[in-house]
Design a protein around this motif. Structure first.
Motif, short mmCIF file in Angstrom:
data_model
loop_
_atom_site.label_atom_id
_atom_site.label_comp_id
_atom_site.label_asym_id
_atom_site.label_seq_id
_atom_site.Cartn_x
_atom_site.Cartn_y
_atom_site.Cartn_z
N PRO A 127 2.70 -12.47 -19.07
CA PRO A 127 3.33 -12.52 -17.74
C PRO A 127 4.05 -11.24 -17.35
CG PRO A 127 4.54 -13.88 -19.31
CD PRO A 127 3.29 -13.46 -20.00
N ASP A 128 4.50 -10.45 -18.34
CA ASP A 128 5.19 -9.19 -18.04
C ASP A 128 4.34 -8.02 -18.53
OD1 ASP A 128 7.50 -10.56 -17.05
OD2 ASP A 128 8.05 -10.96 -19.15
N SER A 129 4.47 -6.90 -17.90
CA SER A 129 3.65 -5.72 -18.22
C SER A 129 3.83 -5.29 -19.68
CB SER A 129 4.01 -4.57 -17.28
OG SER A 129 3.21 -3.45 -17.56
N ASN A 130 2.68 -5.03 -20.34
CA ASN A 130 2.71 -4.59 -21.74
C ASN A 130 1.46 -3.77 -22.02
OD1 ASN A 130 2.66 -4.61 -24.74
ND2 ASN A 130 4.39 -6.00 -24.46
N HIS A 131 1.62 -2.77 -22.87
CA HIS A 131 0.49 -1.92 -23.24
C HIS A 131 -0.11 -2.48 -24.54
CE1 HIS A 131 -1.92 1.54 -22.60
NE2 HIS A 131 -1.53 2.20 -23.67
N ILE A 132 -1.38 -2.91 -24.48
CA ILE A 132 -2.02 -3.62 -25.58
C ILE A 132 -3.22 -2.82 -26.11
CG2 ILE A 132 -3.27 -5.72 -26.24
CD1 ILE A 132 -0.31 -6.18 -25.69
N LYS A 133 -3.34 -2.78 -27.43
CA LYS A 133 -4.49 -2.12 -28.07
C LYS A 133 -5.29 -3.13 -28.89
CE LYS A 133 -4.15 0.68 -31.68
NZ LYS A 133 -3.99 1.88 -32.54
N VAL A 134 -6.61 -3.10 -28.73
CA VAL A 134 -7.52 -3.95 -29.49
C VAL A 134 -8.36 -3.05 -30.39
CG1 VAL A 134 -9.50 -5.50 -29.36
CG2 VAL A 134 -7.62 -5.75 -27.74
N GLU A 135 -8.46 -3.40 -31.67
CA GLU A 135 -9.26 -2.64 -32.62
C GLU A 135 -10.37 -3.51 -33.19
OE1 GLU A 135 -5.77 0.28 -34.47
OE2 GLU A 135 -6.52 -1.43 -35.63
N ILE A 151 -11.53 1.60 -38.73
CA ILE A 151 -11.53 1.26 -37.30
C ILE A 151 -12.76 1.91 -36.68
CG2 ILE A 151 -10.28 1.43 -35.13
CD1 ILE A 151 -7.71 1.82 -36.83
N ILE A 152 -13.64 1.11 -36.10
CA ILE A 152 -14.86 1.69 -35.53
C ILE A 152 -14.86 1.65 -34.00
CG2 ILE A 152 -16.25 1.21 -37.56
CD1 ILE A 152 -17.40 -1.22 -36.10
N GLN A 153 -13.89 0.97 -33.42
CA GLN A 153 -13.81 0.92 -31.97
C GLN A 153 -12.40 0.47 -31.57
OE1 GLN A 153 -17.13 -1.23 -30.33
NE2 GLN A 153 -16.37 -1.18 -28.23
N ASP A 154 -11.83 1.04 -30.54
CA ASP A 154 -10.53 0.57 -30.05
C ASP A 154 -10.44 0.76 -28.54
OD1 ASP A 154 -8.89 3.17 -29.44
OD2 ASP A 154 -9.74 3.51 -31.44
N ILE A 155 -9.68 -0.13 -27.92
CA ILE A 155 -9.47 -0.12 -26.47
C ILE A 155 -7.98 -0.36 -26.23
CG2 ILE A 155 -10.10 -1.12 -24.25
CD1 ILE A 155 -12.56 -2.35 -25.60
N ALA A 156 -7.39 0.40 -25.32
CA ALA A 156 -5.98 0.20 -24.95
C ALA A 156 -5.89 0.03 -23.44
CB ALA A 156 -5.13 1.37 -25.43
N GLU A 157 -5.11 -0.98 -23.02
CA GLU A 157 -4.94 -1.27 -21.60
C GLU A 157 -3.51 -1.74 -21.34
OE1 GLU A 157 -6.98 -0.86 -19.11
OE2 GLU A 157 -8.91 -0.52 -20.12
N THR A 158 -3.02 -1.43 -20.14
CA THR A 158 -1.74 -2.01 -19.70
C THR A 158 -2.05 -3.33 -19.00
OG1 THR A 158 -0.73 0.16 -19.44
CG2 THR A 158 0.29 -1.68 -18.25
N ILE A 159 -1.40 -4.40 -19.46
CA ILE A 159 -1.71 -5.75 -18.99
C ILE A 159 -0.50 -6.34 -18.28
CG2 ILE A 159 -2.34 -8.09 -19.70
CD1 ILE A 159 -3.80 -6.89 -22.05
N ASN A 160 -0.74 -6.95 -17.15
CA ASN A 160 0.30 -7.71 -16.44
C ASN A 160 -0.39 -8.94 -15.86
OD1 ASN A 160 2.48 -8.71 -15.07
ND2 ASN A 160 2.84 -6.87 -13.84
N GLY A 161 -0.36 -10.04 -16.63
CA GLY A 161 -1.11 -11.23 -16.26
C GLY A 161 -2.28 -11.43 -17.20
N SER A 162 -3.38 -11.95 -16.70
CA SER A 162 -4.55 -12.24 -17.53
C SER A 162 -5.50 -11.04 -17.56
CB SER A 162 -5.28 -13.46 -16.99
OG SER A 162 -6.38 -13.78 -17.82
N PHE A 163 -6.00 -10.73 -18.76
CA PHE A 163 -6.92 -9.60 -18.91
C PHE A 163 -7.93 -9.93 -20.01
CE2 PHE A 163 -8.46 -5.51 -20.36
CZ PHE A 163 -8.62 -4.80 -19.18
#
Length: 346
Positions: free
Chosen positions: A274-282, A296-308
């Protein structure tokens, strides 16, 4: 096995104030009424407290693989040989790998024949002249499907599926039985095996993967998230010593490692914050045997606010297994409204 209250071995866990004898009696048939005739002793399998030449018969049931490393296995067999009377019998069951090298995980080895034969040679104690690991190709001998990574999968549920061959991370294994006799003239053990079964077993494992993941399946997202980095091997928890580390307190997802064979696969991670957060998926990868550090063979980082929704696509290799880890890069406490992880082969 080590029967203590604070063990993670589910089959050997006792109550905190329970004695080993009480533990054994709890598992005895209701008709058993000879408690006074039963003696239960605690001792180290590598240093038995029995006198030389004192036992007619002894056995161990799938405990051998849990006592340490090569020298520990050798010491145990030497101790058994010492305590047996001439002509005495020792029956031992342990884990057997059909077509993979020995998995040298201290406390939970899985043996190929060549490695365990080296143990017999070092201890100068040999079982029967032939070890027969040939298995017929039929329904009951097809490797059991590996469901451990799926959300809702339980040990009890999986154990209801009939199979003598277990599969984990694409590796088929089962229990083997060796019979030793003190003062036997046997000085070598011949291995009878079937190459066609090994190929068939791997084919069945690949078939299971495609059947399970032909559609999106929900993945348990916290099964691997603890500071001992556990991985289930049938009813035991194997501790991958080379991977032990402190979990980042901002890591909130770690799935079990999944075997996808040689299939291309997709993993979908849906997160609602529900609140803005910077999330990384590996996307993590390691060898099926666990003999090399993960990478680690792949990673993605996104700023999330709500559903992503994160979508990871990759081509699997049958020598590897794969896991998802998710971190907060904001390094602050945050509210997590919902998370789900699904996977499929394409």
């Amino acid at each position: 096995d080590l029967y203590v209250y604070n063990t993670d071995w589910a089959t050997a866990k006792i109550e905190k104030n329970m004695t080993c004898k009480e533990f054994v009696l709890n598992g005895a048939p209701k008709s058993f009424n000879s408690q006074d005739a039963l003696e239960v002793q605690e001792m180290d399998m590598r240093n038995l407290s029995f006198e030389d030449n004192s036992l007619d018969f002894c056995y161990s049931s799938c405990a051998f693989e849990h006592i340490g490393d090569f020298e520990d296995f050798v010491n145990h067999l030497k101790e058994v040989k010492r305590t047996l009377k001439n002509g005495g019998i020792y029956v031992m069951t342990t884990e057997h790998l059909f077509n993979h090298p020995t998995m040298k995980i201290k406390g939970n080895y899985k043996f190929d024949f060549n490695f365990i034969k080296q143990i017999f040679e070092a201890a100068d104690f040999y079982p029967n002249e032939e070890f027969d690991s040939r298995v017929d190709k039929n329904y009951l001998n097809a490797p059991r499907a590996d469901f451990y990574a799926l959300e809702g999968a339980t040990e009890r549920m999986i154990s209801l599926m009939p199979s003598l061959i277990i599969s984990k991370h694409g590796i088929p294994f089962t229990s083997s039985c060796f019979v030793f006799q003190k003062n036997s003239t046997v000085q070598d053990v011949k291995h009878l095996k079937s190459k066609s079964f090994n190929h068939w077993a791997q084919f069945k494992i690949e078939e299971n993967v495609k059947r399970i993941f032909s559609e999106w399946k929900h993945i348990s997202f916290m099964s691997h998230l603890n500071n001992k980095n556990r991985a289930i091997m049938h009813d035991h928890l194997s501790y991958l010593v080379q991977e032990r580390r402190s979990i980042d307190i901002y890591q909130f997802v770690q799935t079990e490692y999944i075997y996808f064979g040689n299939s291309p696969f997709e993993i979908m991670i849906n997160i609602n914050i529900p609140d803005s957060n910077h999330i990384k998926v590996e996307l993590l990868r390691k060898t099926c045997e666990g003999d090399k550090p993960k990478e680690i063979i792949q990673d993605i980082a996104e700023t999330i606010n709500g559903s992503f929704t994160f979508l990871i696509k990759n081509q699997a290799n049958s020598a590897h297994v794969y896991s998802i880890a998710v971190y907060s890069l904001t390094k602050e406490k945050f509210k997590l409204k919902n998370i789900s992880i699904k996977s499929r082969v394409v």
